[in-house]
Enzyme design. Structure first.
Site, mmCIF file in Angstrom:
data_model
loop_
_atom_site.group_PDB
_atom_site.id
_atom_site.type_symbol
_atom_site.label_atom_id
_atom_site.label_comp_id
_atom_site.label_asym_id
_atom_site.label_seq_id
_atom_site.Cartn_x
_atom_site.Cartn_y
_atom_site.Cartn_z
ATOM 1 N N GLU A 466 40.296 -30.548 8.705
ATOM 2 C CA GLU A 466 41.362 -31.108 9.547
ATOM 3 C C GLU A 466 40.684 -31.624 10.806
ATOM 4 O O GLU A 466 40.267 -30.835 11.652
ATOM 5 C CB GLU A 466 42.398 -30.040 9.895
ATOM 6 N N CYS A 501 45.499 -32.946 18.167
ATOM 7 C CA CYS A 501 44.918 -33.845 17.155
ATOM 8 C C CYS A 501 45.874 -34.995 16.899
ATOM 9 O O CYS A 501 45.450 -36.110 16.621
ATOM 10 C CB CYS A 501 44.635 -33.082 15.878
HETATM 11 P P1 NAD Z 1 34.271 -29.168 17.376
HETATM 12 O O1 NAD Z 1 33.943 -29.920 16.136
HETATM 13 O O2 NAD Z 1 33.400 -29.381 18.555
HETATM 14 O O3 NAD Z 1 34.257 -27.593 17.098
HETATM 15 C C1 NAD Z 1 35.068 -27.017 16.091
HETATM 16 C C2 NAD Z 1 34.433 -25.723 15.635
HETATM 17 O O4 NAD Z 1 33.210 -26.012 14.984
HETATM 18 C C3 NAD Z 1 34.098 -24.771 16.781
HETATM 19 O O5 NAD Z 1 34.428 -23.455 16.374
HETATM 20 C C4 NAD Z 1 32.599 -24.937 16.921
HETATM 21 O O6 NAD Z 1 31.950 -23.815 17.450
HETATM 22 C C5 NAD Z 1 32.181 -25.175 15.493
HETATM 23 N N1 NAD Z 1 30.900 -25.878 15.344
HETATM 24 C C6 NAD Z 1 30.298 -26.706 16.225
HETATM 25 N N2 NAD Z 1 29.133 -27.161 15.709
HETATM 26 C C7 NAD Z 1 29.013 -26.606 14.474
HETATM 27 C C8 NAD Z 1 28.036 -26.691 13.439
HETATM 28 N N3 NAD Z 1 26.946 -27.437 13.584
HETATM 29 N N4 NAD Z 1 28.238 -26.002 12.289
HETATM 30 C C9 NAD Z 1 29.340 -25.255 12.127
HETATM 31 N N5 NAD Z 1 30.291 -25.114 13.078
HETATM 32 C C10 NAD Z 1 30.144 -25.788 14.233
HETATM 33 O O7 NAD Z 1 35.776 -29.494 17.710
HETATM 34 P P2 NAD Z 1 36.655 -28.930 18.923
HETATM 35 O O8 NAD Z 1 36.230 -29.592 20.171
HETATM 36 O O9 NAD Z 1 36.717 -27.457 18.890
HETATM 37 O O10 NAD Z 1 38.089 -29.460 18.505
HETATM 38 C C11 NAD Z 1 38.589 -30.708 18.880
HETATM 39 C C12 NAD Z 1 38.707 -31.592 17.672
HETATM 40 O O11 NAD Z 1 39.504 -30.955 16.663
HETATM 41 C C13 NAD Z 1 39.419 -32.893 17.975
HETATM 42 O O12 NAD Z 1 38.745 -33.933 17.327
HETATM 43 C C14 NAD Z 1 40.796 -32.675 17.363
HETATM 44 O O13 NAD Z 1 41.455 -33.869 17.045
HETATM 45 C C15 NAD Z 1 40.479 -31.846 16.179
HETATM 46 N N6 NAD Z 1 41.633 -31.105 15.688
HETATM 47 C C16 NAD Z 1 42.219 -31.481 14.525
HETATM 48 C C17 NAD Z 1 43.348 -30.834 14.058
HETATM 49 C C18 NAD Z 1 44.020 -31.247 12.783
HETATM 50 O O14 NAD Z 1 44.915 -30.546 12.366
HETATM 51 N N7 NAD Z 1 43.662 -32.358 12.172
HETATM 52 C C19 NAD Z 1 43.875 -29.788 14.802
HETATM 53 C C20 NAD Z 1 43.259 -29.418 15.985
HETATM 54 C C21 NAD Z 1 42.137 -30.082 16.421
#
Ligand code: NAD
Length: 694
Positions: A466, A501
């Site tokens: 997502e 999102c």
């Molecule tokens: P992010 O990708 O920076 O981090 C998400 C998670 O991934 C965190 O727990 C982070 O620690 C982990 N992570 C980071 N690098 C990683 C790696 N190399 N390997 C494995 N895990 C890793 O995203 P964010 O800033 O936490 O969230 C914001 C984003 O999420 C926005 O783009 C938003 O649109 C999206 N989002 C989407 C939905 C949806 O339902 N489609 C809902 C909420 C947020």
């Protein structure tokens, strides 16, 4: 300077002795004490500590060491909740190899948690050990070449005594060594340590009470033990991560980060626990989640405050999120049995046929911070109801909420180790990818989601993503109430400080109503109150991440350089906190970053559209495909565009909305797979087809 923390387990009797044993001179300016209380259930404080004192107190519940009650001097009531709380402390200490000092009951607890048993009552030896008006006093001998002898530097000495239970040498727990015995009664073990110390943290247990000995300032059996324990705490050198309040920039917690070793150990625990959980009936699993649902309601004030403090959304929005999460959980409670029960396809023929839905196994949920309850609930609730064990990695920005979720799940009766937390930044998420998981469910950015999908592709496990969006909203020229539509669009842009999102990220307005729409949007934007999210009446709090302020300022600057007009806002708000003024830009076009890149903040561009066809092509001009909204009097007119829009969700006269009954799914760079709805129930199970002949 970040202080090291000594967690002291709370006891209803004589707690002050333990607390006061550590003087200001001992603690200097680099150590502090934390009360870990089974009454307050502040288990979220456990990962902030660098070492632990397990204190004395009431007898341990005998079932913990496989014996029964009814022995002499047994208490009227036990404190099973204390036993479990301290078990959690001990398990955490062992996972992270942190120093532990077990005192009296604390020593007995360590023995039982290591698989040993207790002498339930010392009988005739109570004369030597059991407290009367005051503690008793007796001599002890220390085994040479033990940690205890190294610390106290004495072969014999005397200690105080206030217990009627003890540990027999035949009932020692795994890898424990008795390092001291009572002199008058050489059966009674007075101290424990690890036999094999390699790869373990510091552990010293004593049956006496060093914290309240009459001569504790001189007696080496108090003084030197305390000195050594403190030295061990000072030497703890583990990765810690600070959590900041984005409104004040103050550190609100400093937690131990998981390492690849602790992640592997937690995974083993999950693997072992999952089988037992899957053996529960579906209705039992649903009942457990129902208790979790109730507990959220009970604790919602504290939970919403924590959420606001760690990610900055206005308090009312935190409460709204909790209510929204409960609505989603209710959906799963009401619908899971329908979609997960055995499905008989044919019961009449010679070969009967049915489908059973089996759990995937151990799944991971790597999650985002913007709606930590909502996005977690989408995954962990149907996964648990489906019989899976869940490795949950909350975002590094909302770990306190993650810990609350874990605590409430266990309070609701989830069997131990069916839900583990991976605490830390991206590398902790990466460590999860090395495990032999049975499914991975990710919410976050496209960049991370793609990396995860690539990493696990060869494993052929379900991988659901997502991801982000750049969601458009188009206002047709037939809308009746421009002010109302402008207000709804604004709400879609700024709610949760734009960090949704499915936030409205770009607005297109039919040329015939463009001017009045912009005017109305601007006047409503100017009325917004930005500020402390704990204050009542605040519309927009800080951004959750510091770097995001600069990111938005750069997007705005890029647009201005390319000819956009900044009508309002768009400046950093001076002072503490990651605040930015909500902004609107006009004269924008798709050559500007602000109309193409996900902003994730309270800023937007409004662009004029000649007609529906141009609006459609602008809406479609994106790598994302999460949602699209159209405001119009005519559903038919809007639907013509909906059919041609490549997004998982479309909205007519609404926006920035999720329903538990409908699939939540992104297309293109917004993700793969669906959560919520019956599809989001079935996403966590796998069908098994039965062909039954005869
Ligand atoms: P992010 O990708 O920076 O981090 C998400 C998670 O991934 C965190 O727990 C982070 O620690 C982990 N992570 C980071 N690098 C990683 C790696 N190399 N390997 C494995 N895990 C890793 O995203 P964010 O800033 O936490 O969230 C914001 C984003 O999420 C926005 O783009 C938003 O649109 C999206 N989002 C989407 C939905 C949806 O339902 N489609 C809902 C909420 C947020």
């Amino acid at each position: 300077m970040i202080k090291k923390r000594i967690g002291i387990s709370y006891t209803r009797t004589n707690f002050h002795f333990y607390w006061n044993w550590f003087s200001p001179e001992d603690l200097r300016n680099d150590l502090e004490l934390v009360e870990l209380s089974f009454e307050k259930m502040n288990s979220h404080e456990i990962p902030t500590c660098d070492g632990f004192v397990l204190t004395g107190g009431i007898d341990i519940e005998p079932s913990l060491y496989n014996l029964e009650s009814g022995y002499p001097h047994a208490p009227q009531f036990y404190q099973p909740e204390r036993d479990l709380f301290e078990k959690e402390i001990y398990e955490f200490s062992q996972l992270h190899r942190l120093p532990v000092l077990g005192i009296c009951r604390g020593m007995q607890l360590v023995n039982t948690l290591q698989g040993g048993r207790l002498i339930q009552d010392l009988g005739q030896f109570n004369e030597i050990h059991k407290k009367e008006e005051t503690d008793k006093e007796h001599g002890i001998s220390v085994m040479s070449k033990t940690l205890m002898s190294e610390i106290v530097e004495e072969g014999t000495g005397y200690v105080n005594s206030a217990h009627h239970q003890a540990i027999h040498r035949n009932d020692l727990g795994r890898n424990l060594l008795a390092n001291a015995h009572s002199i008058r009664d050489d059966e009674t073990i007075e101290g424990l340590e690890f036999l094999e110390k390699e790869g373990r943290g510091f552990l010293l247990c004593v049956q006496w009470h060093p914290e309240r000995m009459r001569d504790k300032l001189e007696n080496p059996f108090s003084k030197k033990i305390k000195e050594r324990f403190i030295k061990e705490i000072r030497q703890v050198n583990m990765e810690k991560i600070n959590m900041f309040n984005p409104a004040t920039e103050e550190v609100i917690a400093t937690l131990h980060e998981d390492s690849s070793e602790t992640i592997k150990e937690k995974f083993q625990l999950l693997r072992a626990a999952q089988v037992g959980w899957a053996a529960y009936s579906l209705s039992e699993r649903v009942a457990c989640i129902r208790r979790f649902f109730d507990l959220i309601e009970v604790h919602k004030d504290a939970l919403s405050r924590t959420l606001t403090e760690e990610m900055g959304k206005p308090l009312q929005q935190s409460l709204n999120e909790l209510n929204g999460a409960r609505a989603r959980i209710r959906f799963f409670l009401e619908n899971s049995e329908k979609w997960l029960s055995v499905e008989w396809i044919d019961q009449q023929s010679a070969t009967r046929e049915k489908i059973e839905y089996e759990p995937l196994g151990v799944i991971a949920n790597i999650s985002a911070w913007n709606y930590p309850y909502l996005v977690a609930v989408n995954v962990i609730i149907p996964a648990l109801i489906g019989g899976n064990a869940v490795f949950y990695k909350p975002s590094e920005y909302t770990m306190l909420t993650g810990m609350h979720i874990q605590k409430l799940l266990y309070q609701a009766g989830l069997p131990e180790h069916c839900f583990e937390l991976g605490l830390g930044k991206g590398q902790v998420g990466e460590a999860l990818l090395h495990l032999s998981l049975d499914g991975i469910f990710f919410t976050g950015s496209y960049r991370t989601g793609r990396l995860i999908a690539e990493r696990v592709a060869s494993r052929l496990i379900p991988c659901q993503l997502e991801l982000g969006g750049k969601d458009p909203l188009y206002v047709m020229d037939d809308v009746e109430d421009i002010d109302q539509v402008a207000g709804a669009a604004l709400e879609g842009v700024i709610y949760n400080s734009g960090q949704s999102c499915c936030a409205v990220e770009r607005i297109y307005v039919h040329r015939k109503i463009y001017e009045p729409f912009v005017k109305s949007y601007l006047s409503q934007l100017k009325k917004l109150k930005v500020g402390d999210p704990l204050e009542k009446g605040i519309d927009v709090g800080p951004l959750s991440r510091k770097a995001q302020v600069d990111f938005l300022l750069e997007q705005i600057e890029d647009a201005i350089q390319k000819g956009a007009r900044l009508l309002h806002g768009g400046k950093r708000i001076p002072g503490k906190g990651y605040f930015i003024e909500p902004a609107v830009l006009t004269d924008v076009h798709h050559g500007m970053r602000i109309m193409k890149e996900e902003s994730f903040g309270p800023v937007t561009g409004i662009q004029k559209a000649e007609d529906d066809e141009e609006a459609l092509s602008l809406m479609q001009d994106t790598e994302y495909g999460l949602t699209a909204a159209i405001y119009s009097k005519s559903y038919e007119r809007a639907e013509k565009l909906f059919k041609r829009i490549n997004t998982g969700t479309v909205y007519w006269n609404c926006c920035d909305r999720v329903s538990a009954s409908l699939p939540w799914s992104g297309r293109k760079h917004s993700g793969i797979g669906s959560s919520l709805s019956y599809q989001g129930i079935r996403a966590f199970v796998q069908p098994k087809s039965y062909h039954i002949r005869g």
